[in-house]
Design an enzyme around this catalytic site. Sequence first.
Site, PDB file in Angstrom:
ATOM      1  N   HIS A  67      -3.555  -6.210   0.750  1.00  0.00           N
ATOM      2  CA  HIS A  67      -2.979  -6.317   1.770  1.00  0.00           C
ATOM      3  C   HIS A  67      -3.633  -8.095   3.040  1.00  0.00           C
ATOM      4  O   HIS A  67      -3.988  -8.362   1.426  1.00  0.00           O
ATOM      5  CB  HIS A  67      -4.499  -5.891   3.091  1.00  0.00           C
ATOM      6  CG  HIS A  67      -3.833  -4.089   3.051  1.00  0.00           C
ATOM      7  ND1 HIS A  67      -3.860  -3.328   3.903  1.00  0.00           N
ATOM      8  CD2 HIS A  67      -4.052  -2.839   2.227  1.00  0.00           C
ATOM      9  CE1 HIS A  67      -3.060  -1.971   3.398  1.00  0.00           C
ATOM     10  NE2 HIS A  67      -3.385  -1.550   1.813  1.00  0.00           N
ATOM     11  N   ARG A 110     -15.074   6.976  -4.439  1.00  0.00           N
ATOM     12  CA  ARG A 110     -14.686   6.527  -3.470  1.00  0.00           C
ATOM     13  C   ARG A 110     -13.825   5.334  -3.149  1.00  0.00           C
ATOM     14  O   ARG A 110     -12.917   5.172  -4.195  1.00  0.00           O
ATOM     15  CB  ARG A 110     -15.492   5.012  -3.348  1.00  0.00           C
ATOM     16  CG  ARG A 110     -17.371   6.011  -3.014  1.00  0.00           C
ATOM     17  CD  ARG A 110     -18.513   5.634  -3.023  1.00  0.00           C
ATOM     18  NE  ARG A 110     -18.028   3.417  -2.658  1.00  0.00           N
ATOM     19  CZ  ARG A 110     -19.313   2.690  -2.732  1.00  0.00           C
ATOM     20  NH1 ARG A 110     -19.882   2.877  -3.865  1.00  0.00           N
ATOM     21  NH2 ARG A 110     -18.760   1.567  -2.232  1.00  0.00           N
ATOM     22  N   CYS A 157       0.608  -1.438  -0.386  1.00  0.00           N
ATOM     23  CA  CYS A 157      -0.164   0.354   0.175  1.00  0.00           C
ATOM     24  C   CYS A 157       0.818   1.221  -0.167  1.00  0.00           C
ATOM     25  O   CYS A 157       1.633   1.604  -0.899  1.00  0.00           O
ATOM     26  CB  CYS A 157      -0.385  -0.313   0.711  1.00  0.00           C
ATOM     27  SG  CYS A 157      -2.430   1.334   0.902  1.00  0.00           S
TER      28      CYS A 157
END
Length: 159
Positions: A105, A39, A5
């Site tokens: 993740h 989003r 990330c």
Amino acid sequence: MLAVCAGFQILGTAFVGPDGRPHAGLDLLDCTTRRGSGRRRVGEIVVTPEAFPLPQLTGYENHQGVTQLGSGCRPLGRVASGSGNDSGDRSEGAVNGKIVGTYLHGPVLARNPALADLLLSWAAGTLAPLDDTEIEDLRDERLGAARRRFWQFPARANA
């Protein structure tokens, strides 16, 4: 090296910080990350690896970044369900030599023991195989859950 990330974003040539301004990255991967519109990209993700001969990868993504790969790296794989880099080519992650960046993740190594074995082999050499039956059962369950979610709620562009 494995970076997940924000760690993945920082390894690139440029990324957008929490203040919304671009910052120089470490330039270890030929990629840039900008803040995506709409989003956040949140949910289960399934990736078909391209960079290494591995089984499908599974994880959980939660990011706002859109990462564009340059010619100096290749994608870790292609998104089967989820968003990944979200740059329009269904790519996920980036690889350059023994540097791997990803949005997986989940935790990525616990969910993907073959990827963990690959990274360990880079550091320790060839490893003796272990009985991964329980781990493979869990992977099958996670992959099934991600696929069911994808088919029930297909990903939308720029959602």
